[in-house]
Design a protein around this motif. Structure first.
Motif: not given
Length: 683
Positions: A257, A261, A277
């Motif tokens: 993640v 990002r 997030t």
């Protein structure tokens, strides 16, 4: 006396006559036994006909000895009387009477039929294609060697893509060049024209009457899948005016993640898009404050502070259930990266609930009747809907919704994986709309598309994917070593210290089967380094001076560490402050570290998918890399069968290391092993 002698002579004559009679009687029995017909055996006419056919020409064939044909029996007759003349002592036996046998007519023959035969079994390719969606059968096969340069101003036109416009703007092209991206890889050259067509209508945020088609992509690791969906999302969402949650990216791990990002933030710089997030790294209330604007009032259209949300499925489900005004009705993109892993794990049925949140509920008749009643009583302009998506407008009682009106969700689903599942049941659960499949293959898949049909090489590439013959980067070199359980640490230390897998500018990823194995291997490596330094101080390792480097920094990376500590370790590894990173399969998917030149599977993977994702951490984006697998003797058979089933055994070269090569390390290894045992016994 004379009478007695006469009677004795007479008895003697009678005795001789009786003996002659018994002798003749015995001879007659022998003769009758020979001339008597043998017992009849009833045989089927078909057997007679087959025997006659083998005899040829329909002629009668004499039965074998002891077997006679079945004939109709004659009516019973009286027994024949055979007269026996009085025999004398020197007379010869009379010939035995002959018994006449009635004539046998030729039996009728029946036609013969061929014996039944089993049909040929279907081929593996035919079985593999059974039950597949027609869209998958018609998938577009993309050769992995296709690239497009974007350095020139007009480079996004006709650079090996068949004259197709790549679709992104000049601003995006300059941003990619500033980031050092000068050419696009195969998956990007195929997906960008499809997601960013030349028509501006296809780039609209809402398409309730003509929803965009969904996309499934299967491409090797390191082929640029993240960039393939990040660029279209940023390009299309840049036209938005009001901030709504319009893109949702679901990933399996927190580390992935954070990496995705960073990619979105780098590409969307200067576009004004807000990225958030949700991984559970921060408190739930903190994430709620970052995602939604109002926690107290309920809004039908939701309230969002971000345009793009990158999250894990578990945390996503928490916000869907507990966060007020968190809505997915405005989604334009739903990206499921590493789809095979996410679809295999339920996470509280996250996929079913996410898809349900993106689809509008069916309009009910009461909404239309309520609106007509209000309009007849007091005609007025209905109020502005509460930020509802066009497909959700029927939820407001003051907005008309006709029965014949059919609106669909504008959400476009994008699935990506190096080992994408082709299970029809799992694909059906996604509810794909008019899906388009892209399959990126290496040398074996570089076929040409024929008009009016599929080329044989292209069909073979499709079968390779369906039958899980995974493609590897062409710049990857694969090796495996077979050793005993005792020798495995020695073999690994030998590879490191003999500079097989570690040069001054290299970085090594080592995968183990668990977090405990990770910690234990790092400790053993540290004890071995201490033992070598102590022996060197006593001048006992002169034979290792030229090949042993004790300044190697080794660090463990597993789920047992805190999130902040894992982030710090990963940054140090990227900055080349750590040479060897020993980890579990926590970062075997998606993590992109450019300078990783070697990947070592200290514990052999149990399935082919895990092997593909492990070795995919090197040889990325056209760079070279090596993959090493240490296989214990009891695991060798399973490993070879796994590679053979995937038709990949010939691509993995076996390396043999003799005991004499790592013999200098044995005394230091035993010292390190004793220290490790003592430490664990105390703990």
């Amino acid at each position: 006396m004379e009478a007695v002698a006469a009677a004795a002579a007479k008895d003697k004559d009678k005795t001789k006559a009786k003996q002659r009679y018994l002798k003749r009687k015995k001879e007659r029995r022998k003769v009758n036994k020979k001339s008597k017909p043998k017992p009849k055996l009833r045989l089927h006419r078909c057997l007679d006909s087959r025997m006659m056919q083998r005899g040829g020409g329909g002629e009668e064939e004499e039965p074998e000895s002891g077997v006679e044909e079945e004939v109709e029996e004659e009516p019973p007759t009286k027994k024949r009387k055979i007269s026996i003349e009085p025999a004398t002592q020197d007379s010869t036996p009379a010939p035995a009477p002959t018994v006449s046998t009635p004539a046998v007519s030729a039996p009728l023959t029946l036609p013969t039929f061929p014996l039944p035969a089993l049909p040929n079994p279907p081929s593996k390719s035919t079985l593999a294609l059974q039950g597949l969606d027609r869209a998958l059968v018609n998938a577009e096969i993309v050769p992995a060697s296709r690239t497009v340069s974007i350095v020139d101003t007009d480079a996004d036109r006709d650079q090996g893509t068949g004259g197709t416009h790549l679709g992104f703007s000049e601003k995006m092209r300059k941003r990619l060049v500033d980031l050092g991206i000068t050419e696009l890889f195969a998956v990007q050259t195929s997906l960008l024209p499809f997601l960013l067509p030349f028509s501006p209508l296809s780039k609209a945020l809402y398409q309730p009457y003509n929803p965009p088609p969904d996309v499934c992509v299967s491409a090797p690791t390191g082929s640029g899948k993240t960039l393939a969906y990040a660029v279209p999302i940023v390009e299309i969402l840049s036209s938005r005016i009001v901030t709504r949650l319009r893109a949702l990216v679901v990933l399996p791990t927190r580390d992935l993640v954070l990496q995705v990002r960073e990619t979105f933030e780098a590409i969307s710089k200067g576009r004004g898009l807000k990225i958030g997030t949700a991984t559970g790294q921060h408190s739930f209330s903190h994430e709620q404050a970052q995602l939604v604007g109002d926690h107290f009032t309920s809004l039908q259209g939701g309230s969002s502070k971000i345009d793009i949300l990158i999250c894990t499925p578990g945390r996503l489900m928490d916000h869907l259930k507990e966060t007020r005004n968190f809505s997915l009705q405005h989604l334009r993109f739903l990206v499921i990266d590493e789809a095979d892993r996410l679809l295999a794990q339920s996470f509280q049925d996250w996929l079913v609930q996410v898809l349900q949140a993106t689809r509008p509920p069916k309009p009910e008749l009461k909404y239309t009747l309520n609106y007509l009643a209000r309009a007849a009583a007091a005609p007025s302009v209905p109020p502005v809907p509460d930020a509802l998506s066009p497909s959700f407008l029927h939820l407001d009682t003051d907005i008309p919704s006709f029965i014949t009106e059919r609106k669909e969700s504008s959400c476009q689903k994008l699935l990506f994986s190096a080992t994408l599942t082709w299970d029809p049941s799992k694909i059906a659960a996604l509810g794909l709309h008019d899906p388009k499949y892209f399959i990126v293959q290496g040398q074996q898949g570089e076929g040409r598309v024929m008009k009016g049909g599929r080329d044989e090489e292209e069909s073979g590439a499709l079968l390779d994917v369906v039958m899980e013959k995974f493609s590897m980067p062409a710049t990857l070199k694969e090796h495996f070593l077979i050793c005993t359980t005792y020798q495995k640490p020695l073999v690994f230390f030998h590879l490191v210290h003999s500079k097989h897998i570690l040069n001054p500018n290299d970085a090594v990823l080592v995968f183990t089967k668990s977090a405990e194995s990770t910690e234990r291997l790092v400790r053993l490596f540290g004890f071995l380094r201490e033992a070598i330094e102590e022996a060197r101080a006593r001048a006992q390792v002169l034979e290792l001076d030229s090949s042993t480097n004790t300044n190697i920094v080794v660090q463990a990376y597993s789920s047992d560490l805190a999130a902040a500590e894992r982030k710090s370790i990963l940054e140090k590894f990227k900055a080349r402050e750590i040479h060897i990173l020993v980890c579990s399969d926590l970062i075997s998917r998606g993590i992109d570290i450019s300078h990783v030149s070697h990947v070592v599977s200290y514990d052999a993977p149990v399935d082919m998918r895990k092997y593909v994702h492990r070795v995919g951490r090197t040889a990325r984006a056209g760079r070279e890399g090596d993959a090493w697998t240490l296989v214990e003797e009891q695991e060798a058979r399973h490993f070879k069968i796994m590679m053979k089933d995937a038709k990949h055994l010939s691509d993995v070269k076996r390396l043999r290391i003799g005991e004499q090569e790592f013999a200098p390390l044995v005394p230091h290894y035993e010292t390190a092993l004793s220290k490790l045992k003592a430490m664990y016994s105390r703990s």
